[in-house]
Design an enzyme around this catalytic site. Structure first.
Site, PDB file in Angstrom:
ATOM      1  N   ASP A   1       0.859  -1.186   0.000  1.00 17.39           N
ATOM      2  CA  ASP A   1       0.000   0.000   0.000  1.00 17.39           C
ATOM      3  C   ASP A   1       0.893   1.233   0.000  1.00 17.39           C
ATOM      4  O   ASP A   1       2.121   1.116  -0.041  1.00 17.39           O
ATOM      5  CB  ASP A   1      -0.974  -0.012   1.202  1.00 17.39           C
ATOM      6  CG  ASP A   1      -2.333   0.566   0.810  1.00 17.39           C
ATOM      7  OD1 ASP A   1      -2.360   1.723   0.366  1.00 17.39           O
ATOM      8  OD2 ASP A   1      -3.350  -0.137   0.939  1.00 17.39           O
TER       9      ASP A   1
ATOM     10  N   HIS B   1      -2.959   3.129  -4.668  1.00 15.89           N
ATOM     11  CA  HIS B   1      -2.319   2.702  -3.415  1.00 15.89           C
ATOM     12  C   HIS B   1      -0.905   2.172  -3.671  1.00 15.89           C
ATOM     13  O   HIS B   1      -0.488   1.172  -3.090  1.00 15.89           O
ATOM     14  CB  HIS B   1      -3.174   1.649  -2.704  1.00 15.89           C
ATOM     15  CG  HIS B   1      -4.420   2.222  -2.062  1.00 15.89           C
ATOM     16  ND1 HIS B   1      -4.356   3.141  -1.037  1.00 15.89           N
ATOM     17  CD2 HIS B   1      -5.738   2.012  -2.304  1.00 15.89           C
ATOM     18  CE1 HIS B   1      -5.605   3.468  -0.673  1.00 15.89           C
ATOM     19  NE2 HIS B   1      -6.454   2.802  -1.431  1.00 15.89           N
TER      20      HIS B   1
ATOM     21  N   GLU C   1      -9.963   2.599  -4.992  1.00 16.99           N
ATOM     22  CA  GLU C   1      -9.537   3.963  -4.671  1.00 16.99           C
ATOM     23  C   GLU C   1      -8.365   4.436  -5.532  1.00 16.99           C
ATOM     24  O   GLU C   1      -7.328   4.843  -5.028  1.00 16.99           O
ATOM     25  CB  GLU C   1      -9.167   4.031  -3.178  1.00 16.99           C
ATOM     26  CG  GLU C   1     -10.339   3.663  -2.297  1.00 16.99           C
ATOM     27  CD  GLU C   1     -10.016   3.661  -0.808  1.00 16.99           C
ATOM     28  OE1 GLU C   1     -10.922   3.971  -0.022  1.00 16.99           O
ATOM     29  OE2 GLU C   1      -8.857   3.355  -0.435  1.00 16.99           O
TER      30      GLU C   1
HETATM   31  C1  ACM Z   1     -10.883  -0.607   0.913  1.00 15.52           C
HETATM   32  O1  ACM Z   1     -11.344  -0.562   2.066  1.00 15.52           O
HETATM   33  N1  ACM Z   1     -10.284   0.444   0.375  1.00 15.52           N
HETATM   34  C2  ACM Z   1     -10.975  -1.799   0.096  1.00 15.52           C
END
Ligand code: ACM
Ligand code: ZN
Length: 778
Positions: free
Chosen positions: A203, A273, A337
């Site tokens: 991440d 991410h 995201e």
């Molecule tokens: C998430 O909680 N961004 C998958």
């Protein structure tokens, strides 16, 4: 000689006294998750003693290992370790616990556990099924029974899981946990009959898995120079933070999990991410950087450059090493995201969009389709190597990679849509499965968490196939809880967040819904918690808290207090603010409160008092008067009982999502209160909850007008209040105006919001929420 004989006799005597009078403990099959069928009989029980062996068919190495697990589990409870013996497959096993295979059992994870006076037999179609029978037996035995003989009632248990996918996720990027703890986490999965460990390895805040072809991923990408304090407060801890797993360690985890019939699904989250990877290899970003491993939390515009063929090659190379370490059928490739901001401006990404003919339509931009292109390419690469992908539900935005399994996290909607489209789905909706959320609404006593409110009971109530027809429900592979670790820095806190919510999830995953019963579950949970306790787990104890509900009743102009505990412990209360004791008023039925009171209650158990429940109920001239919100309405999610909440005599505290506050997304709030008759007034006030980290800001002005007929209003006061500038502020604020005493029947209050979040805030310029409660008129 005589002396010696006497000594021998004495020791023989004391031994026989010990063996007749040995402590006995009774086992109970009321375990979690509850087996599908438990048929107890009145026949004689089996007694498990020091001398009871565990037998398994000779030549079956997996059952031998299962026998070792069982021997260890019995040892943890009793202090003695049963002998293990390989026996011929058709041998009689009187007096033993026998492990066996039985091809007539249909589910590969199913088992039959049979106890008679002569012994216990656990059989499964596979060794995997036998393993779950062993888990049931271990949980049936009292957790602490040192030296005791265990009396096991005669029973036949037939059991199999409802869902084939029973998962727990762990984010090791935001905070890193050592390999020893990952093993303990896997042990906890096994204890709860779970079979999938979703390991979120990469991440923005750290890349945690060694990739040999790209050594900087861990050299650079696993280290961040510091970590933000709290919720992106703008303050940092000045402490370098890092850590990663070598491939050898990851393989050790895969093996450790496999021995416990658990599959490890690795996640490499892409194309967003990815800041940690970009910090190591800036050439894979659209702008070329520089980038840094993020010391803050959130969603970042800098993502992988999908227009750059070298980036795609990088991803395929990473995947090749990942699948070499992890033999799982599924590889999780994230997809959540991922902002399109950089792609919109990047010549390479735009060239890719053109070359691939990616087109915008009403629902999706060309950049949405670029994300789909990326996911589909990685899917194709993995499919060619015999693997399948899982992605977060964002992969439904655009063209879904054709064979993808969807992990639904933004509620269940994505999962429902995916199932309707014929995709397989793992349900992990944040509303039921985000164990980083608070587990109580009394957050002031809790370690800092991301927010939300997810008590054990709510987890237990989750139904993964809700809203699906039978055909669509077949696409639901199962359920999983996710543990994101922004606010979870230690292994102790990991345990605190997952236990006992994991027990509730286990029953969602394993037990057929018609067998579920929350009240009975809590009784079983008391037993399971003894095992957590014995093993030194830092489990949360909120389920023992006194549960209190305060319901406003406008007609009766009263508040009804309803109290309960999971174990029906005696409850005592006071109305005058004094601390209740066993000599206070005993609670026997809901209490009607129709005047100002400082209500306090506790449950008193032999081990001590529960946490105090305290509720201030304060009547003023507006309390339980008719109230209307003629202009803007609260957001549906934060409407709860509606406008009456503002005049119910109860003030909201520091959690915005527990029903005590009304939350408004936009506009100033107008409330008109009918006092019922002309009334002399001189002060109007309201509370607002300020929680800047959650984008909730205070009130910036109050205007009060009065009227006799609800038509012609006369302004009596107007005052502005300064907007909040402190990003870390989290408290309840009171705003009031006073004026010359005046007669009024109708009081109109206009509560001005903060128009925009201040400069430097993560949401700078955006409109914050306004949460208000309890308008007071005096
Ligand atoms: C998430 O909680 N961004 C998958
Ligand atoms: Zn690009």
């Amino acid at each position: 000689m005589r002396k010696l004989n006497q000594a021998l006799l004495a020791s023989a005597l004391s031994l026989s006294v010990l063996s007749c009078g040995n402590v006995q403990e009774e086992a109970s099959y009321q375990v979690i998750p509850l087996p599908q069928e438990v048929s107890l009989s009145q026949a004689a029980p089996f007694k498990l003693t020091k001398g009871t062996p565990i037998v398994y068919p000779e030549g079956n190495a997996l059952l031998q290992r299962n026998a070792e697990f069982l021997a260890d589990y019995i040892n943890q409870a009793t202090g003695y370790k049963p002998e293990m013996k390989a026996v011929a497959p058709d041998s009689k096993n009187n007096g033993a616990i026998a492990l066996a295979l039985d091809s007539s059992i249909t589910n590969k994870e199913g088992y039959v556990l049979k106890t008679t006076a002569d012994g216990i037999c656990i059989s499964g179609q596979t060794e995997n099924g036998v393993f779950y029978g062993i888990q049931t037996l271990r949980k049936a035995i009292p957790a602490e029974a040192k030296g005791a003989d265990i009396v096991l009632p005669a029973v036949e248990i037939k059991d199999e899981p409802r869902f084939g996918y029973r998962g727990m996720h762990l984010d090791v990027s935001r905070h890193f946990f050592p390999i020893e703890f990952i093993k303990e986490y896997i042990d906890l999965l096994a204890l709860h009959n779970m079979n999938t460990f979703h390991w979120h390895l990469t991440d923005d805040q750290g890349w945690r898995i060694e990739i040999k072809k790209y050594p900087k991923l861990t050299e650079v990408g696993s280290q961040r120079k510091c970590t933000v304090i709290g919720h992106n407060s703008g303050k940092y801890d000045d402490t370098p933070y890092g850590g990663f797993y070598t491939q050898e360690q990851a393989r050790e985890i895969v093996k450790y999990a496999q021995e416990r019939y658990i599959t490890v699904i690795p996640e490499v989250d892409l194309p967003g991410h990815m800041l940690a990877a970009l910090a190591a290899y800036p050439e894979f970003g659209c702008t070329g950087g520089p980038y840094e491993v993020s010391p803050t939390w959130g969603i970042f515009d800098d993502v992988l450059c999908v227009g750059n063929e070298e980036t795609m090659q990088f991803l395929e190379d990473v995947m090749d090493e990942i699948i070499d370490i992890f033999p799982s059928k599924y590889v999780h490739i994230g997809g959540d995201e991922s902002p399109r901001t950089r792609w919109e401006k990047c010549p390479k990404c735009q060239a890719r969009i053109k070359a691939e003919g990616l087109k915008a339509d009403k629902k999706h931009s060309a950049e949405d389709r670029l994300q789909s292109y990326c996911m589909t390419r990685i899917e194709k690469h993995l499919n060619e190597k015999g693997r399948q992908i899982i992605g977060w539900d964002e992969i439904l935005e655009g063209d879904v990679a054709p064979n993808a399994t969807v992990m639904s996290w933004r509620g269940s909607a994505g999962g429902i849509k995916a199932a309707q489209m014929g995709h397989n789905v793992v349900m992990t909706p944040n509303t039921f499965c985000y164990f980083d959320y608070y587990q109580t609404d009394q957050t002031q006593d809790e370690p800092d968490a991301i927010g939300g409110y997810l008590p054990v009971e709510k987890v237990y109530s989750f139904e993964p196939t809700a809203e699906l027809n039978e055909e669509q429900a077949k696409h639901i592979l199962g359920a999983q809880a996710n543990l994101w670790t922004e606010y979870i820095p230690s292994t102790q806190q990991v345990e605190y967040m997952i236990l006992p919510r994991m027990a509730a999830l286990a029953e969602v995953q394993w037990t057929q819904p018609e067998k579920k019963d929350y009240q009975q579950f809590t009784q079983r949970l008391v037993k399971l918690m003894k095992l957590y306790q014995r093993d030194g787990r830092n489990y949360a104890k909120h389920v023992f808290d006194l549960k209190a509900n305060f319901a406003p009743n406008a007609e009766k102009k009263s508040v009804t207090a309803t109290l309960s505990t999971i174990d029906n412990a005696p409850i005592y209360y006071t109305l005058d603010g004094s601390t209740p004791t066993a000599s206070s008023q005993a609670y026997s039925a809901p209490v009607e409160i129709n005047q100002s009171a400082d209500f306090r209650a506790v449950a008193i158990r032999p081990e001590g008092s529960s946490k105090l429940v305290e509720k201030k109920i304060s009547f003023n001239k507006a309390t339980f008067c008719s109230i209307e919100l003629p202009d803007v309405k609260p957001a549906p999610k934060y409407t709860y009982a509606g406008a009456i909440t503002l005049v119910d005599g109860m003030k909201g505290t520091d959690s915005y999502s527990n029903g005590a506050w009304l939350g408004f997304i936009d506009g100033d709030v107008t409330a008109v209160i009918d006092l019922g008759q002309a009334t002399n007034i001189q002060r109007v006030a309201t509370d607002a909850l300020v929680d800047m980290g959650s984008w909730i800001a205070g009130c910036t002005g109050l205007t009060v007008s009065v009227s006799a007929d609800n038509k012609n209003f006369r302004q009596v006061a107007s005052q502005d209040f300064p907007a909040d500038t402190d990003f870390t502020k989290k408290q309840v604020e009171n705003y009031e105006v006073t004026f010359e005493p005046t007669e009024a029947r109708y009081v109109k209050v206009v509560i001005k919001r903060t128009p925009a979040l201040p400069k430097g805030h993560a949401g700078e310029g955006k409109t914050p929420y306004l949460f208000i409660d309890e308008i007071e008129v005096e």
